[in-house]
Design a protein around this motif. Sequence first.
Motif, PDB file in Angstrom:
ATOM      1  N   ARG A  72    -102.056  27.319 -21.568  1.00 48.42           N
ATOM      2  CA  ARG A  72    -103.261  27.208 -20.759  1.00 48.42           C
ATOM      3  C   ARG A  72    -102.884  26.772 -19.346  1.00 48.42           C
ATOM      4  N   VAL A  73    -103.632  27.239 -18.371  1.00 55.16           N
ATOM      5  CA  VAL A  73    -103.388  26.890 -16.970  1.00 55.16           C
ATOM      6  C   VAL A  73    -103.360  25.364 -16.819  1.00 55.16           C
ATOM      7  N   GLY A  74    -102.342  24.858 -16.163  1.00 52.24           N
ATOM      8  CA  GLY A  74    -102.197  23.422 -15.948  1.00 52.24           C
ATOM      9  C   GLY A  74    -101.464  22.693 -17.053  1.00 52.24           C
ATOM     10  N   THR A  75    -101.190  23.376 -18.169  1.00 52.60           N
ATOM     11  CA  THR A  75    -100.482  22.740 -19.284  1.00 52.60           C
ATOM     12  C   THR A  75     -98.974  22.726 -19.009  1.00 52.60           C
ATOM     13  N   LYS A  76     -98.331  21.618 -19.332  1.00 55.76           N
ATOM     14  CA  LYS A  76     -96.890  21.499 -19.113  1.00 55.76           C
ATOM     15  C   LYS A  76     -96.117  22.136 -20.256  1.00 55.76           C
ATOM     16  N   VAL A  77     -95.094  22.883 -19.890  1.00 54.12           N
ATOM     17  CA  VAL A  77     -94.224  23.554 -20.862  1.00 54.12           C
ATOM     18  C   VAL A  77     -92.782  23.148 -20.586  1.00 54.12           C
ATOM     19  N   ASP A  78     -92.132  22.561 -21.575  1.00 52.01           N
ATOM     20  CA  ASP A  78     -90.714  22.205 -21.406  1.00 52.01           C
ATOM     21  C   ASP A  78     -89.864  23.463 -21.291  1.00 52.01           C
TER      22      ASP A  78
ATOM     23  N   SER B 176     -80.188  30.572 -13.065  1.00 50.60           N
ATOM     24  CA  SER B 176     -80.387  31.035 -14.442  1.00 50.60           C
ATOM     25  C   SER B 176     -81.035  32.410 -14.455  1.00 50.60           C
ATOM     26  N   ASN B 177     -81.232  32.896 -15.652  1.00 54.67           N
ATOM     27  CA  ASN B 177     -82.048  34.096 -15.865  1.00 54.67           C
ATOM     28  C   ASN B 177     -83.491  33.817 -15.424  1.00 54.67           C
ATOM     29  N   VAL B 178     -84.188  34.856 -14.974  1.00 51.76           N
ATOM     30  CA  VAL B 178     -85.609  34.721 -14.643  1.00 51.76           C
ATOM     31  C   VAL B 178     -86.420  34.899 -15.927  1.00 51.76           C
ATOM     32  N   PHE B 179     -87.423  34.031 -16.110  1.00 50.27           N
ATOM     33  CA  PHE B 179     -88.269  34.118 -17.309  1.00 50.27           C
ATOM     34  C   PHE B 179     -89.729  33.963 -16.880  1.00 50.27           C
ATOM     35  N   THR B 180     -90.619  34.291 -17.810  1.00 48.44           N
ATOM     36  CA  THR B 180     -92.047  34.277 -17.486  1.00 48.44           C
ATOM     37  C   THR B 180     -92.798  33.367 -18.452  1.00 48.44           C
ATOM     38  N   VAL B 181     -93.701  32.579 -17.897  1.00 47.05           N
ATOM     39  CA  VAL B 181     -94.659  31.819 -18.700  1.00 47.05           C
ATOM     40  C   VAL B 181     -96.046  32.323 -18.273  1.00 47.05           C
ATOM     41  N   ARG B 182     -96.792  32.827 -19.231  1.00 47.40           N
ATOM     42  CA  ARG B 182     -98.114  33.395 -18.910  1.00 47.40           C
ATOM     43  C   ARG B 182     -99.184  32.326 -18.986  1.00 47.40           C
ATOM     44  N   GLY B 183     -99.946  32.180 -17.878  1.00 50.58           N
ATOM     45  CA  GLY B 183    -101.067  31.260 -17.875  1.00 50.58           C
ATOM     46  C   GLY B 183    -102.278  31.897 -18.514  1.00 50.58           C
ATOM     47  N   ILE B 184    -102.947  31.181 -19.431  1.00 49.30           N
ATOM     48  CA  ILE B 184    -104.111  31.738 -20.126  1.00 49.30           C
ATOM     49  C   ILE B 184    -105.289  30.788 -19.985  1.00 49.30           C
TER      50      ILE B 184
ATOM     51  N   PRO C 192     -99.938  27.715 -12.895  1.00 48.60           N
ATOM     52  CA  PRO C 192    -101.075  27.273 -12.069  1.00 48.60           C
ATOM     53  C   PRO C 192    -102.268  28.238 -12.082  1.00 48.60           C
ATOM     54  N   TYR C 193    -102.098  29.401 -12.702  1.00 49.06           N
ATOM     55  CA  TYR C 193    -103.185  30.380 -12.677  1.00 49.06           C
ATOM     56  C   TYR C 193    -103.057  31.290 -13.904  1.00 49.06           C
ATOM     57  N   VAL C 194    -104.110  32.040 -14.170  1.00 43.81           N
ATOM     58  CA  VAL C 194    -104.094  32.997 -15.278  1.00 43.81           C
ATOM     59  C   VAL C 194    -103.224  34.187 -14.876  1.00 43.81           C
ATOM     60  N   GLY C 195    -102.317  34.541 -15.752  1.00 41.40           N
ATOM     61  CA  GLY C 195    -101.413  35.653 -15.470  1.00 41.40           C
ATOM     62  C   GLY C 195     -99.958  35.240 -15.625  1.00 41.40           C
ATOM     63  N   ASN C 196     -99.064  36.179 -15.416  1.00 45.15           N
ATOM     64  CA  ASN C 196     -97.632  35.922 -15.566  1.00 45.15           C
ATOM     65  C   ASN C 196     -97.080  35.148 -14.369  1.00 45.15           C
ATOM     66  N   VAL C 197     -96.392  34.064 -14.655  1.00 50.42           N
ATOM     67  CA  VAL C 197     -95.754  33.247 -13.611  1.00 50.42           C
ATOM     68  C   VAL C 197     -94.251  33.294 -13.849  1.00 50.42           C
ATOM     69  N   ARG C 198     -93.514  33.703 -12.818  1.00 48.55           N
ATOM     70  CA  ARG C 198     -92.056  33.856 -12.970  1.00 48.55           C
ATOM     71  C   ARG C 198     -91.340  32.584 -12.520  1.00 48.55           C
ATOM     72  N   TYR C 199     -90.346  32.185 -13.329  1.00 42.75           N
ATOM     73  CA  TYR C 199     -89.575  30.978 -13.049  1.00 42.75           C
ATOM     74  C   TYR C 199     -88.070  31.274 -13.168  1.00 42.75           C
ATOM     75  N   ARG C 200     -87.280  30.386 -12.604  1.00 40.01           N
ATOM     76  CA  ARG C 200     -85.835  30.351 -12.805  1.00 40.01           C
ATOM     77  C   ARG C 200     -85.370  28.930 -12.552  1.00 40.01           C
TER      78      ARG C 200
END
Length: 348
Positions: A266-272, A340-348, A318-326
Amino acid sequence: MSLRGATVAVLAVLGSTLVAVPTAQAAPDPKLTITAVTLGRSAVAVSGLNTVAVPVRVKAGYDSADPQAQYLSLVVFLQRTGGTGQLTTMVTTDLERVAGPVQDGEWLGAVQVPSTADGTFKVASVRVGPFDRPNPADPTPFAGPSLVVTGVHQPRITAVVIPRVVPFGSGFTVRAAVTDSATGKPYGTRIPLTFLATAAWCRQLGPSSGILTDTAGIGQRSYEGTLGDVPNCVRLRNGPFDKLSLTLTPARPGILAATPAATSARVGTKVDVNGSVRGAPAGCGVTLQRLYGASQWRGVSTGTVRASGRFTVTAQPPYVGNVRYRVFFPTCGRFQSGISNVFTVRGI
């Protein structure tokens, strides 16, 4: 690769204080009593690669009825008390008994003084030899006379690792140069250098690699990949101690991987986000970066590499949709920066 003016991505520490003193016991030898230590000279001048032998005489007694005691030698240690030379300790050759019984005798030998000793040294202790005897007792303290050394045109060691950054598992070469610190030029003669790897050998007398420089003062040795993470030392030997030495460990690439604990939240939720940096020591920092727009990466969370080599940072879509991180690893000691590799966390 030129050695002059090179900026080398190695962890390099001048090791001129490296004296080949075998591992000592917990206390001085109770059988040894020193009465006097005298030096054949109170001052000496030394230039370049030369050494000057200064006689050392010890009056002492060794309380032992063991017949083998008659063959014992003594070793004298001198410690720096002033000056700016590259050495902090000098050690005599094995002093042999020249007069009297072992219980009340005189031992004579010499300390080979190099130009890198420039400064003042004082007799600090004596112990039973030979120098390389296994498991010796600690030296017995003895405040003896001083020796003033004037060292000019002192040698200097510089070194590079080839390649500059050594891949894990790959071999490498250490190339060293010996030059006159006063002129920056080579001495024009072939110089014996000892190249060693592993911490134990760099601290101890160790075997000699028997490598001669060319007349430009350059010598090198190649190592197998298994020795890329231990200290490598280049030593200009002087009997039981070094005239000077250089210790370095090859630079390593920053290789890391990162995986989020969840691929959506969910948007705003912390993910390790858990990951690891290959070989990096504990305490190195990492930064989680998020992609802004088409190409701009900005830091949003930081973490620290643990003793296990692993780290944890926190993503927070921070928003609904795919957010790319590295994850970005900045240069830490001899470990170079990496991503690192680029990965995606989707905000829902």
